[in-house]
Enzyme design. Structure first.
Site, short mmCIF file in Angstrom:
data_model
loop_
_atom_site.label_atom_id
_atom_site.label_comp_id
_atom_site.label_asym_id
_atom_site.label_seq_id
_atom_site.Cartn_x
_atom_site.Cartn_y
_atom_site.Cartn_z
N GLU A 45 64.23 10.58 8.91
CA GLU A 45 63.91 11.74 8.09
C GLU A 45 65.18 12.44 7.62
O GLU A 45 66.13 12.62 8.37
CB GLU A 45 63.05 12.71 8.91
CG GLU A 45 62.58 13.94 8.14
CD GLU A 45 61.70 14.83 8.98
OE1 GLU A 45 61.07 15.74 8.42
OE2 GLU A 45 61.65 14.63 10.21
N LYS A 77 55.69 15.51 2.78
CA LYS A 77 55.32 15.69 4.17
C LYS A 77 54.23 16.73 4.25
O LYS A 77 54.35 17.82 3.70
CB LYS A 77 56.55 16.12 4.97
CG LYS A 77 56.34 16.14 6.48
CD LYS A 77 57.65 16.44 7.19
CE LYS A 77 57.46 16.48 8.70
NZ LYS A 77 58.70 16.80 9.41
N CYS A 138 57.59 12.04 10.98
CA CYS A 138 57.95 12.74 12.21
C CYS A 138 56.77 13.48 12.84
O CYS A 138 55.95 12.90 13.54
CB CYS A 138 59.11 13.70 11.92
SG CYS A 138 59.97 14.25 13.43
N SER A 320 84.22 24.15 40.22
CA SER A 320 83.83 25.09 41.27
C SER A 320 83.52 24.37 42.57
O SER A 320 83.40 25.00 43.62
CB SER A 320 82.59 25.88 40.82
OG SER A 320 81.47 25.02 40.76
#
Length: 649
Positions: A45, A77, A138, A320
């Site tokens: 897309e 779409k 999509c 850390s």
């Protein structure tokens, strides 16, 4: 008679507004597809302009430059993604005229190319000489009534999906299930193309291109890869689709009632001259990554795209000794491993990128440990509260350039100025100080030190001509970070991954944290958050994904934790979470851009659209919880039986 067709789909690492690069990757995929005999090629897309253009979609330049490289038919779409990370309705309007087309006048630059003034635009399908092709894009695959349902009933034999689908842990299962189920119920061929790589934002698009037919997978693309262009092809027999559909009587009854789609006739055939000896593709079993593997691959590929496209010298990571920084170091090493593998497999683009990053045109990366030593600088900023265990763990990272710093003199100087001005000496809680003093002492060790030192070190530590990106991590859901410290980094590869998944990932990689409890070492060792990370993951999912406030979360957990917690304990945990969450929500406005890997991410920038200023006492909500706790306690009290004397005889 068979009708064998060779079709291609692809995954492309497109970049927002990189029209030149995007065009070259499209052309390369077309060349590969044609060389493999494909007569139909599907791309992801918005492959021309890139998916993540955001408000650049408003600009006329974006449309102009897209048209300048456009050489294919436009497909509208009808269902737009407009939740979570997506804002498609902000820039686009879905086509709402079902089964309808109109004539679209082409720009003159395309008229000169195609020798036609208009093209049909709308909700239609393509009728070739030998088959019928439909398209969904999509989000339409994920909708309750996807277009492929009616298209398949109307005789469409090939469904294509140009997708822009980002990576989330365990999402591949859902994506593959949707495609295989679509072709199981209705028959047909399904081609899925997808974006891959970092398009310039927090999302990583994970490829997973595929070709399916009649419920089976016939081609699987990689989910994580440093290849900018990946093309899949499969040779399939249309007669297999027709015979499969012929035996599904319920489908054929439904097909007799479906509204037909407009056919756009195309003087073209996907099949060539019949070749009885041409082999067809065989079905295969989809290979899924475990969550630990997804974490090791996805964020590492995301880091690589950030590094090469920002042209920085490498990464600076303060260690850390906890899970977060260890996981980040592992991800950089994983990135280096994938780079070396790609170069070993002949990827010249990756090789050129490495050489450009290191300014060494003859360098060939072979050992990921050696490459990691060039790209990753770590530093351990110790204080009097740092334990020997934390120091030992932090120095056991992968082979890197390491700096050790003792920050006690700087902390002492800052506290000395505070005492000089105020005449007060703050104490940690374990030494009798208040909670406010305790928090202030933790912050004073971080903000002026890491916030000021990291940018300087990142610029000077390795290559003075370029800076470094320094990923940093935090338990951001509870605000377990110092504002403008962890949130002042450039990017965060683990910010969207739950602590439980991170622990599994680190143990999967190097078994560092099997016995070491994660701690920031900002105060004398104690339980900092008042809840476990497992509980925090539950709270996060219920807050974001299940959309629960304090009261509904209490009601849910009352049942979920009934075997381990009393109603009072559940109430206290929920109230503690929401108090800490709302008290620190303002920190999310400065949160470092983080790799999005979980749908309960608290990232305020684009994903978690909630206020950052709350009434932290939650008086109404907490009162409702207390009412239920009281009712539960009353229900467990033994009932008092009234005594009535027997009546006289």
């Amino acid at each position: 008679m068979g009708r064998k067709v060779t079709v291609a789909t692809c995954a492309l690492n497109q970049w927002a507004l990189d029209f030149e690069g995007n065009l070259q990757r499209i052309l390369k995929s077309i060349e590969i597809a044609k060389n493999r005999g494909a007569r139909y090629r599907l791309g992801p897309e918005l492959e021309i302009c890139g998916y993540g253009c955001w408000d650049h979609y408003y600009e006329s330049d974006t449309l102009l430059h897209s048209l300048q490289v456009l050489a294919a038919l436009l497909v509208p779409k009808m269902a737009l993604a407009n939740e979570a990370n997506y804002r498609e309705l902000r820039w686009f309007t879905p086509w709402s005229r079902s089964r309808h087309t109109e004539e679209y006048f082409l720009p003159r630059m395309l008229q000169d190319l195609t020798q036609q003034e208009t093209v049909p635009f709308g909700d239609a399908v393509l009728a070739t000489q030998d088959t019928c092709i439909g398209s969904e894009i999509c989000e339409e695959l994920w909708t309750p009534h996807s277009p492929h349902v009616d298209m398949g009933l109307d005789g469409v034999e090939i469904i294509t999906n140009a997708s822009g689908s980002h990576h989330v842990l365990r999402k591949a299962h859902a994506r593959v299930d949707l495609v295989t189920m679509a072709t199981t119920k209705n028959g047909g061929i399904y081609l899925l193309a997808n974006q891959k790589g970092c398009d310039g934002d927090r999302l990583y698009y994970d490829g997973c291109a595929l070709i399916a037919m009649n419920g089976g997978i016939f081609a699987q693309g990689s989910q994580f890869s440093l290849d900018d262009v990946e093309v899949l092809t499969a040779t399939l027999d249309l007669e297999d689709v027709r015979s499969y559909r012929a035996e599904i009587s319920s489908r054929n009854l439904a097909a007799s009632r479906v509204s037909p789609y407009p056919r756009v006739k195309v003087d073209f055939a996907l099949s060539g001259h019949e070749d009885l000896l041409q082999p067809v593709s065989e079905p295969l079993e989809w290979r899924y990554h475990r969550p630990e593997e997804e974490i090791s691959l996805g964020p590492a590929c995301w880091l690589w795209d950030f590094l090469r496209r920002s042209h920085q010298a490498g990464f600076l990571l303060p260690l850390s000794g906890g899970v977060d920084s260890a996981a980040t170091a592992c991800l950089v090493y994983s990135m280096c491993y994938q780079v070396c593998e790609a170069v070993r497999d002949g990827n010249q683009e990756v090789l050129a990128d490495v050489q450009a990053l290191l300014s060494q045109n003859s360098y060939i990366p072979q050992d990921p440990r050696e490459l990691c030593g060039r790209l990753l600088t770590t530093c351990y900023m110790a204080s009097e509260n740092s334990s020997q265990e934390t120091w030992h763990t932090s120095t056991r990272a992968t082979c890197v350039h390491h700096i050790s710093l003792n920050m006690d003199p700087a902390v002492t100087a800052i506290l000395g100025i505070f005492r000089l001005v105020t005449g007060k000496s703050p104490l940690f809680a374990v030494h009798g100080g208040s909670s406010r003093e305790n928090l202030a002492l933790q912050n004073v060790q971080v903000t002026p030190l890491l916030g000021c030192c990291k940018p300087g070190w990142s610029q000077l530590s390795r290559l003075p001509s370029r800076g470094s990106l320094f990923p940093e991590v935090s338990s951001s859901l509870l605000g377990y970070l110092t504002k403008y410290d962890c949130s002042s980094a450039d990017l965060n590869p683990v910010g969207g991954i739950s602590k439980m998944d991170l622990r599994a990932f680190v143990q999967f990689c190097m078994e560092l944290c099997a016995t070491h409890r994660a701690t920031a070492d900002l105060c004398p060792l104690q339980e900092d958050m008042g809840m476990t990370y497992a509980e925090l993951s539950v709270f996060g999912r219920l807050r974001k994904i299940a959309k629960m406030g304090p009261y509904s979360m209490f009601c849910k957990l009352l049942n979920v934790w009934r075997d381990t917690c009393t109603p009072r304990q559940v109430a206290d945990k929920v109230k503690r979470f929401f108090s800490r969450y709302s008290m620190n929500r303002h920190k999310m406005t400065t949160l470092t851009p983080a790799y999005h890997a979980e749908n309960y991410s608290p990232d305020d920038n684009r994903f978690d659209l909630r206020p950052f200023l709350y009434n932290t006492r939650w008086p109404w909500q907490f009162r409702c919880i207390e009412d239920q706790v009281g009712a539960a306690a009353a229900s467990r009290e033994p009932r008092r039986q009234s005594f009535r004397a027997p009546s006289p005889a």
